[in-house]
Enzyme design. Structure first.
Site, PDB file in Angstrom:
ATOM      1  N   TYR A 169      16.745  81.008  18.660  1.00 45.61           N
ATOM      2  CA  TYR A 169      17.762  80.978  17.600  1.00 45.61           C
ATOM      3  C   TYR A 169      17.961  79.554  17.075  1.00 45.61           C
ATOM      4  O   TYR A 169      18.408  78.668  17.806  1.00 45.61           O
ATOM      5  CB  TYR A 169      19.051  81.549  18.204  1.00 45.61           C
ATOM      6  CG  TYR A 169      20.295  81.530  17.362  1.00 45.61           C
ATOM      7  CD1 TYR A 169      20.268  81.626  15.976  1.00 45.61           C
ATOM      8  CD2 TYR A 169      21.549  81.460  17.982  1.00 45.61           C
ATOM      9  CE1 TYR A 169      21.443  81.635  15.236  1.00 45.61           C
ATOM     10  CE2 TYR A 169      22.719  81.477  17.247  1.00 45.61           C
ATOM     11  CZ  TYR A 169      22.660  81.560  15.883  1.00 45.61           C
ATOM     12  OH  TYR A 169      23.824  81.570  15.159  1.00 45.61           O
ATOM     13  N   HIS A 172      22.584  78.758  11.537  1.00 44.08           N
ATOM     14  CA  HIS A 172      24.028  78.551  11.359  1.00 44.08           C
ATOM     15  C   HIS A 172      24.510  77.143  11.704  1.00 44.08           C
ATOM     16  O   HIS A 172      25.701  76.940  11.884  1.00 44.08           O
ATOM     17  CB  HIS A 172      24.813  79.577  12.205  1.00 44.08           C
ATOM     18  CG  HIS A 172      24.575  80.996  11.757  1.00 44.08           C
ATOM     19  ND1 HIS A 172      24.118  81.965  12.599  1.00 44.08           N
ATOM     20  CD2 HIS A 172      24.718  81.583  10.563  1.00 44.08           C
ATOM     21  CE1 HIS A 172      23.996  83.116  11.941  1.00 44.08           C
ATOM     22  NE2 HIS A 172      24.348  82.899  10.686  1.00 44.08           N
ATOM     23  N   ASP A 265      26.514  82.769   5.442  1.00 48.33           N
ATOM     24  CA  ASP A 265      25.801  83.967   5.878  1.00 48.33           C
ATOM     25  C   ASP A 265      26.688  85.208   5.720  1.00 48.33           C
ATOM     26  O   ASP A 265      26.241  86.244   5.231  1.00 48.33           O
ATOM     27  CB  ASP A 265      25.382  83.775   7.347  1.00 48.33           C
ATOM     28  CG  ASP A 265      24.399  84.825   7.815  1.00 48.33           C
ATOM     29  OD1 ASP A 265      23.786  85.488   6.970  1.00 48.33           O
ATOM     30  OD2 ASP A 265      24.249  84.977   9.042  1.00 48.33           O
TER      31      ASP A 265
END
Ligand code: ADP
Ligand code: SF4
Length: 683
Positions: A169, A172, A265
């Protein structure tokens, strides 16, 4: 059954060594439950599998105590002791025919490690990006080796826990892997910093480590933010966003792509439309042959088909649409398009994570209650025998009570005083940017109108006499509330008599009549409610050309919308519309053509021109009907009334989500043992 034009949505997709049964993919999303309410989280995710989501993901899952997001309720897979709770989740998901994905995360300089007290990790010395007075250590080579080992070990645990897809990941602006990629965080001069290839090095290494750890049983997914919407100061889809995808194109088995940060997002409907990420993520499929999943608050099956056919995505990613309707795929599969309960894009669910509490949803009153209360989003137990119910008021509480009561088999009458259904939802959905909120009303009306056991009456204000005369056993009073006009709220706990020195226009009048009710202005909106209403009214008035000043005793415009990720956008929009903003200011005095405000700290006064003052502070429950019924309580039984209850805003004004829940709870509790609210029920 299914309309053939949606067949493409039900094609299996191969993701490395695993195959998902369809193209519906619940991407990782926070739930406010995580490690603290792990069983609630597991059963919430399992419900998505039951509803047909081919892949169901966890939320970000901390891999090590040096990524300790305390007090946030994220997933946690720190060591072997955490494997069991995830095994329960993956078993439940597998039993329902879906794949389980885990989003491993190390949060780098995004966390202050409040519990573990480990100095946070970062590519270079830096202050953490939350407000704690904590700095992160610039990692040396030994730290990098340790981080790689932790990630590898977590991936092994994830495989042991039964996950089918393991994420690496970098999204963000919240994970160490993204921090290494970004030149604003990575100031290293060794082989891990400088050129893009160097900044990519750790990402490549961790991908290889993870592949090695999971072997050939699990798929490897990358979650990556292709644009940060900050121009050249960050990753851009036409710049490094594209370069990074191109550089790693064939390394994972799946690309999960989106925007960064989280507020970009998870944009709310007030600021974006369905498919709002397409312009940013469309390029990815041109750069990789691997399957691509992306999001954009997709609720329309036609849009989903378009997105697949246009070659933009292979899998329809969803967080919020899967929360609002965990059974969305099944409903498309069964040809029940009208039954889809569409997300309204309000971000109340997102707020759950931010306020560190199990998430709630404005559309789905059962989310988060799958295990704790045993609530199923589609099934409500049938009543043991015939029963009749009267619902007074057709706002969100009344509509949901009537709908769920009808689903249980009761004979339902619902009456509303007004000329349209929906109560506050109808009125508020006319505010700028909030039209999708009408879906709360429309979905329930759709269900009620197809039920044979429901009678619906508009223009029917009911009195206590009427209710006693009907003699219907179960009565829900759902008559809502009214906005106060006396200034009392959080800052001023008592009414402000001086407000009457000038003209006041209440929120309800503005909602009913629109900006004409305010006249030419100047208007002062005093927002001590702190959620969306004050700013939405300011936006409406300013857009109509009315001179508008927004005053709030808090340091932020619409302060609570920090939790729905809307606050910065709201402030920006008011500035763009020319709204004058006075923060940290309370009401002090009023004249016919002005209002005096005072700084809440210094007491310094300012006089602002004001023809109309709009107090947006608090609401009062509409209590007249309840009071009249209470006065005649001794007549209830003789008249055939066995249960009369207030639900929704007329009990205690709150969010639409709370009204919806209140109505649902009333319907569930009919004929059931009283629901326990003891401490045990909340563990
Ligand atoms: P909630 O959010 O609790 O559902 P709302 O304010 O949205 O509350 O809705 C309340 C609804 O009740 C409104 O549509 C209003 O017209 C209706 N109502 C208020 N008083 C009565 C009454 N005495 N009889 C029937 N309907 C009523
Ligand atoms: Fe959608 Fe609002 Fe429900 Fe979140 S809370 S899923 S944004 S309707």
């Amino acid at each position: 059954m299914r309309d053939p034009r949606y067949d493409i949505l039900f094609e299996p997709v191969t993701i490395g060594p695993v195959t998902t049964r369809n193209r519906f993919y619940q991407v990782p999303h926070c739930s406010g439950m995580g490690h603290r309410y792990a069983r609630s989280d597991a059963h919430m995710r399992a419900m998505k599998a039951e509803g047909g989501w081919g892949v169901v993901s966890t939320q970000e899952t901390e891999i090590h105590p040096s990524s300790d997001l305390t007090p946030s309720n994220q997933g946690r897979i720190w060591d072997g002791a955490d494997v069991g709770v995830f095994r329960e989740m993956t078993d439940l998901i597998h039993e329902r025919g879906s794949l389980a994905a885990v989003q491993l995360a190390h949060n780098g300089l995004h966390t202050a490690n409040r519990l573990s007290r480990i100095a946070p990790y970062a590519p270079s010395d830096a202050v953490v990006d939350i407000d704690d007075p904590v700095q992160a250590r610039g990692m040396d080579k030994a730290d990098i080796r340790e981080f790689r080992r932790w990630h590898r070990d977590a991936a092994i645990r994830a495989r042991e826990a039964g996950f089918d897809i393991v994420y690496v990941y970098a999204g963000h602006d919240m994970t160490l892997l993204m921090h290494f990629l970004l030149s604003r965080h990575n100031h290293r001069t060794d082989e891990y910093g400088g050129s893009l290839e160097n900044r990519l090095r750790l990402f490549r290494e961790v991908l290889a480590d993870t592949r090695d750890a999971i072997g050939d049983r699990c798929a490897l997914a990358i979650r990556f933010a292709v644009d940060e919407l900050m121009g050249s100061a960050g990753v851009e889809r036409d710049g490094e966003g594209r370069d990074i995808v191109a550089a790693l194109a064939e390394e994972p088995d799946l690309w999960d792509v989106n925007l960064s940060d989280w507020s970009n997002d998870s944009q709310s409907a007030r600021f974006s439309q369905e498919g709002y990420q397409e312009d940013y993520t469309r390029f990815v499929k041109q750069v990789t042959t691997k399957p691509v999943v992306g999001v954009g608050r997709y609720t329309s099956p036609d849009t989903m088909v378009r997105v697949i056919r246009q070659g933009h995505l292979d899998l329809i990613g969803a967080a919020r649409p899967s929360i609002a309707d965990p059974f969305l795929p099944r409903k498309i599969q069964e040809g029940r398009i009208d039954d889809i309960r569409e997300c309204i894009g309000c971000n109340i669910c997102v707020a759950g994570d931010n306020i560190v509490a199990p998430m709630r949803c404005t559309q789905n009153p059962t989310i988060g209650e799958e295990w704790r209360k045993g609530w199923h989003p589609e099934k409500v137990p049938a009543l043991a025998g015939p029963a009749a119910a009267l619902v007074v008021g057709g706002g969100p509480a009344g509509l949901e009570a009537a709908r769920a009561l009808a689903q249980r088999g009761a004979s339902v009458i619902i009456a509303d005083a007004g000329t349209e259904w929906g109560g506050r939802v109808s009125r508020e959905s006319r505010l700028p940017g909030l039209s999708s909120w009408a879906r709360v009303r429309d979905w329930r009306l759709g269900q009620l109108r197809t039920a044979s056991n429901v009678e619906m009456y508009l223009s029917s204000p009911l009195t206590a006499d009427d209710i006693l005369a009907y003699g219907i056993a179960h009565v829900a009073i759902a008559v809502g509330g009214r906005w106060r006009e006396d200034g009392a709220g959080r800052f001023h706990r008592v009414p402000l008599p001086f407000l009457k020195n000038g003209k006041i226009v209440g929120v309800d009048l503005l909602l009913d009549q629109g900006s004409v009710a305010a006249g030419p202005g100047p208007v002062v909106i005093y927002d001590d409610d702190r959620y969306y209403m004050g700013s939405a009214l300011a936006e409406q008035l300013a857009a109509a050309g009315i001179d508008t000043t927004y005053v709030t005793p808090t340091p932020l415009v619409a302060a609570w919308t920090v939790n729905t990720l809307e606050q910065a956008r709201i402030h920006r929009r008011l500035l763009e519309l020319g709204v004058k903003i006075r923060l940290l200011s309370a009401l002090a005095d009023r004249a016919a053509d002005s209002v005096t405000i005072r700084c809440v700290y210094s007491g310094a006064a300012e006089i602002i021109p004001c023809e109309v003052l709009v107090p947006v502070t608090a609401r009062l429950p509409s209590s007249e009907l309840w009071t009249a019924l209470q006065a005649r309580r001794e007549e209830w039984l003789d008249s055939g009334l066995t249960r009369v209850e207030r639900i929704g805003d007329c009990l205690a004004p709150g969010t639409i989500a709370a009204a919806n829940y209140s109505g649902h709870r009333f319907a569930r509790s009919l004929g059931a043992l009283a629901e326990t609210e003891s401490a045990d029920a909340f563990r």
